[in-house]
Design an enzyme around this catalytic site. Sequence first.
Site, PDB file in Angstrom:
ATOM      1  N   SER A   1      45.112  52.749  44.952  1.00 50.68           N
ATOM      2  CA  SER A   1      43.756  52.092  45.181  1.00 50.68           C
ATOM      3  C   SER A   1      43.769  52.948  46.939  1.00 50.68           C
ATOM      4  O   SER A   1      43.167  52.073  47.568  1.00 50.68           O
ATOM      5  CB  SER A   1      43.495  50.633  45.240  1.00 50.68           C
ATOM      6  OG  SER A   1      43.866  49.816  45.831  1.00 50.68           O
TER       7      SER A   1
ATOM      8  N   ASP B   1      15.997  84.093  63.763  1.00 47.37           N
ATOM      9  CA  ASP B   1      15.248  85.133  64.680  1.00 47.37           C
ATOM     10  C   ASP B   1      14.162  85.743  64.014  1.00 47.37           C
ATOM     11  O   ASP B   1      13.499  86.117  64.413  1.00 47.37           O
ATOM     12  CB  ASP B   1      16.746  86.399  64.568  1.00 47.37           C
ATOM     13  CG  ASP B   1      17.874  86.312  65.322  1.00 47.37           C
ATOM     14  OD1 ASP B   1      17.871  85.068  66.726  1.00 47.37           O
ATOM     15  OD2 ASP B   1      18.699  86.418  65.620  1.00 47.37           O
TER      16      ASP B   1
ATOM     17  N   GLY C   1      11.607  84.291  64.585  1.00 48.77           N
ATOM     18  CA  GLY C   1      11.008  83.609  65.418  1.00 48.77           C
ATOM     19  C   GLY C   1       9.262  82.675  65.341  1.00 48.77           C
ATOM     20  O   GLY C   1       8.710  82.558  65.483  1.00 48.77           O
TER      21      GLY C   1
ATOM     22  N   SER D   1      14.206  82.232  58.661  1.00 54.12           N
ATOM     23  CA  SER D   1      15.406  82.490  58.654  1.00 54.12           C
ATOM     24  C   SER D   1      16.174  82.933  60.177  1.00 54.12           C
ATOM     25  O   SER D   1      15.099  82.756  61.224  1.00 54.12           O
ATOM     26  CB  SER D   1      16.082  83.631  58.257  1.00 54.12           C
ATOM     27  OG  SER D   1      16.202  83.615  57.018  1.00 54.12           O
TER      28      SER D   1
END
Lengths: 300, 634
Positions: free
Chosen positions: B541, B34, B36, B32
């Site tokens: 269409s 942050d 690191g 995720s």
Amino acid sequence: MSSLSHLHRLEAESIHIIREVAAECRKPVMLFSIGKDSMVMLYLARKAFYPCPPPFPILHVDTTWKFHEMIAFRDNIAKEWGLDLIVHVNEDGVKKGVGPISHGSAIHTDIMKTQGLKQALDKYEFDAAFGGARRDEEKSRAKERIFSFRTEQHRWDPKNQRPELWNTYNTRIHKGESIRVFPISNWTELDVWQYIYQEKIPIVPLYLAKKRPVVERDGALIMVDDDRFPLHPGETPQMRMIRFRTLGCYPLTGGIESDATDLPSIIQEMLVSRTSEREGRVIDRDHGASMEKKKQEGYF
Amino acid sequence: MHEPLNTPEISLDAYVAEQENKDLLRFITCGSVDDGKSTLIGRLLFDSKMIFEDQLATLQSDSRKMGTTGDNMDLALLLDGLEAEREQGITIDVAYRFFATDKRRFIVADTPGHEQYTRNMATGASTADAAVILVDARKGILDQTRRHSYICSLLGVRHIILAVNKMDLVNYDKATFEAIRDAYEAFARIIGYDEVSCIPLSALTGENVMSSAVHMDWFTGPTLQAELETISVDDRHNERPFRFPVQWVNRPNLDFRGFSGTIADGTVHVGDEIVALPSARTSRIKSIVTFDETLEEARSGQAVTLTLEDEIDISRGDMICHRENRAGLSDQFEVKIVWMADEPLMPGRAYLFKSGVNTTAMVVTRIKHVVNVNTLEHMATKRLDLNEIGVCTISLDRRIPFDPYKENRQTGSFIIIDKMTNNTVGAGMIDFGLRRASNIHWQAVDVNKTARAAIKVQKPSVLWFTGLSGSGKSTIANLVEKQLHAAGRHTYMLDGDNVRHGLNKDLGFTEEDRVENIRRIAEVARLMVDAGLIVLVSFISPFRSERRMARNLLEPGEFHEIFVDTPLEVCESRDAKGLYKKAREGKIKNFTGIDSPYEKPEDCDLRLETTKLSSEDCANAVIDYLLEVQIKTD
């Protein structure tokens, strides 16, 4: 049976990429800067299509400020290898007298190199251009795809790159757009040297140490390659044992002091080196992410 | 980059040979925002002395300017190469890095953690042997962790290492680590990873990255580096069935005809009995040609040129296999798709399929379900949105050689290309070919379209009237049909409203349903053309792609797109059915022209400007046009 060796694996990946462009693009061209990476790329192109010659021309954008030895080497290789070589010079720039000394590195590089390249691509209507850039060279290169797309204005949009999965490359473009293709993206500087050594690929002698006339400018050793270089009053070039890790326009390329006069000693020297090869390039240092900026504007 | 050589006296050839014999591990890092990741890779590069002095100087100055680590060097800045990312402090694209240790070479793909960039993760995972998944010891397993793990399993990444990072911030607590490890192992088993290596570490301090951690003597497992150096790389490629997708036909002169390509799997020898797919023509390998030498054998990963004993017709996209062990052949597949574009994937829309060197037209015939990557639940859906993963059936316009993805990552994978934008909009993995494609052959009947058309003395075709509601499509089509009928032609009219009462009464007005609506109409029109009729279709269409789909179903020259061009204001002022009023009041949703787009035809065959011509004149213009194209084709 064991798996392929490291260099063979890199070689095969590059050949696959080069063949894919030849098979799918309408009018490809291979950019040739005369440097070591270019030589490896060109050599790979000869391997890729053997026994056919490479089915595309080779383009050198000449800034008119290259080392004389580079130009002699270029013409010799083109003859020896039977290449379809195109040399393009930005004649507007020449008329205006643009050069690195009078105009500074930024303007010179933009007009003679970036604009010159765009002119050539437009003139011949190339839709794909191979370049010898590597991902280990520079931070923004590390994030560039192998197939990198350019708008009609030759701009790169780093935030809108196509995902590149497996070894399946999407080569489709609209009319006017073009692709820059980097077949040796995954090679490192050492890989390039080892490959040159292993395959006995010819290189410009400037990579090897020799006594050359130099002056020191802002800490960089600049070789005085012709009389266009302005010497300070009373200054005379010193003969020093130097060589070059990268080659560009001679007033913009700093040499390093070295005794490495053959390939094995270059590789040995590299192995203990603690600075990156682009350090010798005066153009990279002026701005935090300057390569990314130049690339967005159309620099290779 | 290379491993520094500290003893320059060592023989260069010995050093080069040693470097050459190291194997390569490709891995990705994911986690995720942050967690690191960039710091961890920065740490691996830094500790393996991969950072040059000038890069270090830049890093130190950048750390002071924009770093987030106080007095420490912000190692993440080494990787976040694009200016936008450096400013925002996040990673937005895949970066590839190279390093080596005594034992191995590595290519790392640093892939972003932001949910909207899942496609980049799939990109990095597509070539990876292993994944290092980071979690923040303070936060534990998150949805993102599960998502990334699932994508790794989907893309065939064989090993997962769970790096529990920021142990320094939880006082190196053993119980915290073990709780995360146990939770993750339970999840990993569900997605097919029986063995996961879990390592407590700190990227910031370097503990358990390359050197053991004094603060975590309770942990007896390997460091991250040790683990990366020892996990097994997939080296069984040479023993698997031989697969050679032909990339380029090499024909320098009349005496040489070779097939160039990269061996996707297996080994080939001179003299081997081979078969070319899809033609199924057989021959034997005459020679294996390379620039350097002519080989007796070649193996997985090599780029070579093969010549054959017999002159058989082989072109780019064909596959050469051993006769006794050939790839599958099908034009319909069950696949998993990772969708990578803002515009959703919809069944019935035409895309391009590219697998290796093979490009062909593709339609998604059905989305069986979408996978909730957090819970792994299957859910019914009519479309795939950005970053969604679905199980689908697809249909190609010709048969292609393939292997299931779990057997071969090269010959079992494909990308999906949007025909309009040329973007890569999806990635797919083949689960299996659907058998009906090989078993059901089209009945070749003697009474065919030509015969049926001949008896009616007419050229079967579709007149496709498109335009806004109330533009006058049906009125004009009616007048045209009357004229054709009077002239003895066999016609049939398909009208939007009428069809919706019967064949398509199960469909609503969402974008997906409109696509399906048009697909059915187009198929019905095609059957009627096959029956020899002139079909008049009067449908709003609104989407170009669907009109193109209809056109592609028919043979060239059979489909005529007629744009009934009436401005919205005019249609709305007529409002014969009172629909615009209801749409404006919000009583009808997704009404074309009001809250749903109408894409004007760019290359219609005939445009009728009803503000300048009467309905009768428009009908005459259609008849004139028909006469003109009939003369041209006759």
